[in-house]
Scaffold this active site. Structure first.
Site, short mmCIF file in Angstrom:
data_model
loop_
_atom_site.label_atom_id
_atom_site.label_comp_id
_atom_site.label_asym_id
_atom_site.label_seq_id
_atom_site.Cartn_x
_atom_site.Cartn_y
_atom_site.Cartn_z
N LYS A 1 0.82 -1.22 0.00
CA LYS A 1 0.00 0.00 0.00
C LYS A 1 0.85 1.26 0.00
O LYS A 1 1.84 1.35 0.72
CB LYS A 1 -0.90 -0.01 1.24
CG LYS A 1 -1.92 1.10 1.26
CD LYS A 1 -3.14 0.71 2.05
CE LYS A 1 -4.20 1.78 2.03
NZ LYS A 1 -4.67 2.14 0.71
N GLY B 1 6.51 0.80 5.72
CA GLY B 1 7.37 -0.14 5.02
C GLY B 1 7.40 0.10 3.51
O GLY B 1 8.45 0.05 2.88
N CYS B 2 6.23 0.39 2.95
CA CYS B 2 6.15 0.60 1.50
C CYS B 2 6.82 1.91 1.09
O CYS B 2 7.44 1.99 0.03
CB CYS B 2 4.69 0.58 1.05
SG CYS B 2 3.92 -1.04 1.32
N THR B 3 6.71 2.92 1.93
CA THR B 3 7.39 4.18 1.66
C THR B 3 8.90 3.98 1.74
O THR B 3 9.64 4.46 0.87
CB THR B 3 6.92 5.27 2.64
OG1 THR B 3 5.51 5.46 2.47
CG2 THR B 3 7.65 6.59 2.40
N ALA C 1 9.93 2.11 -1.46
CA ALA C 1 9.88 2.98 -2.64
C ALA C 1 11.03 3.99 -2.62
O ALA C 1 11.68 4.21 -3.65
CB ALA C 1 8.54 3.70 -2.71
#
Length: 152
Positions: A40, A45-47, A50
């Site tokens: 998401k 974690g995803c930030t 990325a």
């Protein structure tokens, strides 16, 4: 059935942050590609993942590879995420989860979408499939595989 090392990556189409249909055949089989599925936009974690791809993007480019991030978030969400963190690579919306199903990306922790990375060589053959909830190790693994491919 999940895609695995040695499989040829099937062609797919998805909507990118420009609202255009991205056709994988324009890249796959022409240059190495790193495709990563993440749960998401704008989660910690995803930030981190990325931004790690962003911070290492020039290394990927120097190795001849393109990076593609895929999640079930909307195009609008991806546009904001890409702009906020100045992400230079392609983000694709998989709102209907067809790509996740095509690749066979498993869920983590029962219901959360999994975090999985694929490295595809210039012939369109999968050279690495890596699944880990650790968001930043994916980048290190992908770079190492690309370096190994460039030595062949």
């Amino acid at each position: 059935m999940a895609l695995k090392v040695g499989d040829e990556l099937p062609n797919f189409v998805a909507i990118d942050t420009n609202g255009a249909a991205f056709d994988s055949s324009k890249l796959i089989g022409k240059q190495p590609v790193v495709i990563y599925f993440y749960p998401k936009d704008n989660t910690p974690g995803c930030t981190a993942q990325a931004c790690s791809f962003r911070d290492n993007y020039q290394i990927f480019k120097d190795l001849g590879a393109e990076v593609i991030g895929i999640s079930a978030d909307s195009v609008t969400s991806h546009v904001k995420f890409k702009s906020k963190y100045q992400l230079p690579f392609i983000l694709l919306s998989d709102a209907d989860k067809k790509l996740r199903k095509l690749f066979g990306v498993p869920n983590s922790f029962i219901f959360l979408p999994g975090r999985q990375t694929y490295v595809v060589d210039h012939n369109g053959i999968i050279q690495m499939v890596f699944n880990s909830v650790s968001s930043t190790i994916h980048i290190e693994k992908a770079i190492q595989i690309l370096k190994n491919l460039n030595q062949k």
